[in-house]
Design a protein around this motif. Structure first.
Motif, short mmCIF file in Angstrom:
data_model
loop_
_atom_site.label_atom_id
_atom_site.label_comp_id
_atom_site.label_asym_id
_atom_site.label_seq_id
_atom_site.Cartn_x
_atom_site.Cartn_y
_atom_site.Cartn_z
N HIS A 1 -9.21 47.75 -20.75
CA HIS A 1 -7.76 48.44 -20.90
C HIS A 1 -8.63 49.57 -22.51
O HIS A 1 -8.50 50.39 -22.84
N LEU A 2 -8.77 48.60 -23.81
CA LEU A 2 -9.88 49.33 -24.86
C LEU A 2 -10.97 50.75 -24.52
O LEU A 2 -10.66 51.60 -25.31
N SER A 3 -11.70 50.52 -23.54
CA SER A 3 -13.04 51.16 -23.17
C SER A 3 -12.15 52.59 -21.99
O SER A 3 -13.07 53.24 -22.85
N LEU A 4 -11.61 52.11 -21.79
CA LEU A 4 -10.02 52.85 -21.07
C LEU A 4 -9.65 54.06 -22.32
O LEU A 4 -9.52 55.42 -22.07
N LEU A 5 -8.91 53.36 -23.06
CA LEU A 5 -8.04 54.00 -24.56
C LEU A 5 -9.06 54.40 -25.27
O LEU A 5 -8.97 55.83 -25.71
N ASN B 1 -12.12 60.72 -12.28
CA ASN B 1 -13.40 60.51 -11.77
C ASN B 1 -14.20 60.86 -12.58
O ASN B 1 -15.23 59.39 -13.10
N GLU B 2 -13.60 61.51 -13.74
CA GLU B 2 -14.93 60.90 -14.67
C GLU B 2 -15.05 59.84 -15.52
O GLU B 2 -15.24 59.19 -16.16
N LEU B 3 -12.82 59.38 -15.55
CA LEU B 3 -13.36 58.17 -16.35
C LEU B 3 -13.94 57.38 -15.21
O LEU B 3 -14.23 56.18 -15.94
N ALA B 4 -14.09 57.27 -14.80
CA ALA B 4 -14.49 56.06 -13.70
C ALA B 4 -15.90 55.85 -13.78
O ALA B 4 -17.00 54.87 -13.84
N ALA B 5 -17.10 57.27 -13.50
CA ALA B 5 -17.96 57.39 -13.77
C ALA B 5 -18.30 56.70 -15.34
O ALA B 5 -19.83 56.44 -15.71
N ARG B 6 -17.71 57.15 -16.76
CA ARG B 6 -17.75 56.65 -18.02
C ARG B 6 -18.18 55.26 -18.57
O ARG B 6 -18.89 54.65 -18.28
N LEU B 7 -16.91 54.51 -17.27
CA LEU B 7 -17.35 53.89 -17.34
C LEU B 7 -17.63 52.53 -16.79
O LEU B 7 -17.28 51.26 -15.97
N GLU B 8 -18.43 53.17 -15.43
CA GLU B 8 -19.29 52.49 -14.88
C GLU B 8 -18.35 51.66 -13.85
O GLU B 8 -19.00 50.74 -13.13
N VAL B 9 -16.92 52.11 -13.04
CA VAL B 9 -16.42 51.61 -12.21
C VAL B 9 -15.44 52.78 -11.41
O VAL B 9 -16.32 53.72 -11.47
N ALA B 10 -15.20 51.60 -10.25
CA ALA B 10 -14.26 52.47 -8.79
C ALA B 10 -14.20 53.33 -9.81
O ALA B 10 -13.14 52.86 -10.38
N THR C 1 -10.80 53.72 -7.88
CA THR C 1 -9.51 53.27 -8.17
C THR C 1 -9.59 51.98 -8.77
O THR C 1 -7.69 51.99 -8.75
N THR C 2 -9.98 51.73 -9.07
CA THR C 2 -10.37 51.19 -10.39
C THR C 2 -9.95 51.62 -11.63
O THR C 2 -8.28 50.17 -12.37
N VAL C 3 -9.84 52.61 -12.06
CA VAL C 3 -9.58 53.05 -13.24
C VAL C 3 -7.39 54.31 -12.74
O VAL C 3 -7.13 53.95 -13.54
N SER C 4 -7.74 54.61 -11.49
CA SER C 4 -6.52 54.61 -10.94
C SER C 4 -4.96 53.78 -11.23
O SER C 4 -4.28 53.56 -11.85
N LEU C 5 -5.95 52.28 -11.11
CA LEU C 5 -4.94 51.30 -10.92
C LEU C 5 -4.73 50.80 -12.68
O LEU C 5 -3.68 50.74 -12.97
N MET C 6 -5.34 51.22 -13.87
CA MET C 6 -5.52 50.63 -15.35
C MET C 6 -4.52 51.90 -15.33
O MET C 6 -3.57 51.93 -16.03
N VAL C 7 -5.31 52.74 -14.98
CA VAL C 7 -3.92 54.21 -15.40
C VAL C 7 -2.64 54.02 -15.16
O VAL C 7 -1.69 54.37 -15.77
N THR D 1 -5.97 64.63 -11.13
CA THR D 1 -5.48 63.78 -12.07
C THR D 1 -5.88 64.08 -13.53
O THR D 1 -6.60 63.32 -13.26
N ILE D 2 -5.01 64.73 -14.76
CA ILE D 2 -5.68 64.87 -15.60
C ILE D 2 -5.18 63.26 -16.29
O ILE D 2 -3.55 63.76 -16.61
N VAL D 3 -5.18 62.55 -16.98
CA VAL D 3 -5.33 61.54 -17.85
C VAL D 3 -5.05 62.11 -19.54
O VAL D 3 -6.06 62.46 -19.46
N SER D 4 -3.74 61.44 -19.70
CA SER D 4 -4.03 61.46 -21.41
C SER D 4 -3.37 60.44 -21.85
O SER D 4 -2.77 60.61 -22.08
N LEU D 5 -3.71 60.93 -23.27
CA LEU D 5 -2.75 59.69 -24.05
C LEU D 5 -1.65 60.10 -24.03
O LEU D 5 -1.23 61.17 -24.37
#
Length: 140
Positions: A30-34, A46-55, A57-63, A84-88
């Motif tokens: 979660h720290l990496s995503l944040l 999808n941008e977050l998934a690419a940056r984190l090098e995960v699927a 769906t993994t980012v969607s679950l964390m989000v 979907t746009i994700v923000s803090l």
């Protein structure tokens, strides 16, 4: 380096979660995503998934987890409602807690890089990237 790297990873994993965020069962992933959202601003899943090098769906679950906990906000992309746009979150206390959580690592990197020239910093980053690429090649 073979002794140092595991110690660094373990130290990061032991980073204390601020009191405000403790009940949310956050982990280093979660720290990496944040960190991406704090330093780079809002992003698509999808941008977050690419940056984190995960699927994605993994980012969607964390989000989803972080949205339910009130740490993140999701909104439809006005140019494409399917995305979907994700923000803090805009909640100042939660933002402060997230920033505090990230500050320790950020401050440590700043202190480590401060005495280095820009060329030395670039060499260090390239070296870490080369190490990452070499270890990734082994896994394939």
């Amino acid at each position: 380096m073979l002794v140092l790297m595991p110690r660094l990873v373990q130290r990061v994993k032991r980073t204390t979660v601020p009191e405000r965020l403790r009940s949310m069962n956050l982990a280093p992933r979660h720290l990496s995503l944040l960190a991406h959202l704090v330093f780079d601003g809002p992003a698509l899943v999808n941008e977050l998934a690419a940056r984190l090098e995960v699927a994605p769906t993994t980012v969607s679950l964390m989000v989803g987890d972080l949205s339910r906990a009130g740490v993140l906000e999701r909104q439809a992309d006005p140019s494409d409602r399917r995305r979907t746009i994700v923000s803090l979150t805009q909640d100042p206390e939660t933002r402060k807690a997230v920033n505090h959580w990230l500050a320790r690592g950020s401050d440590a990197w700043r202190e480590a890089f401060d005495p280095l020239s820009p060329e030395e910093r670039a060499l260090f980053v390239r070296t870490l990237e080369a190490y990452e690429n070499a270890t990734s090649a082994e896994a394939d």
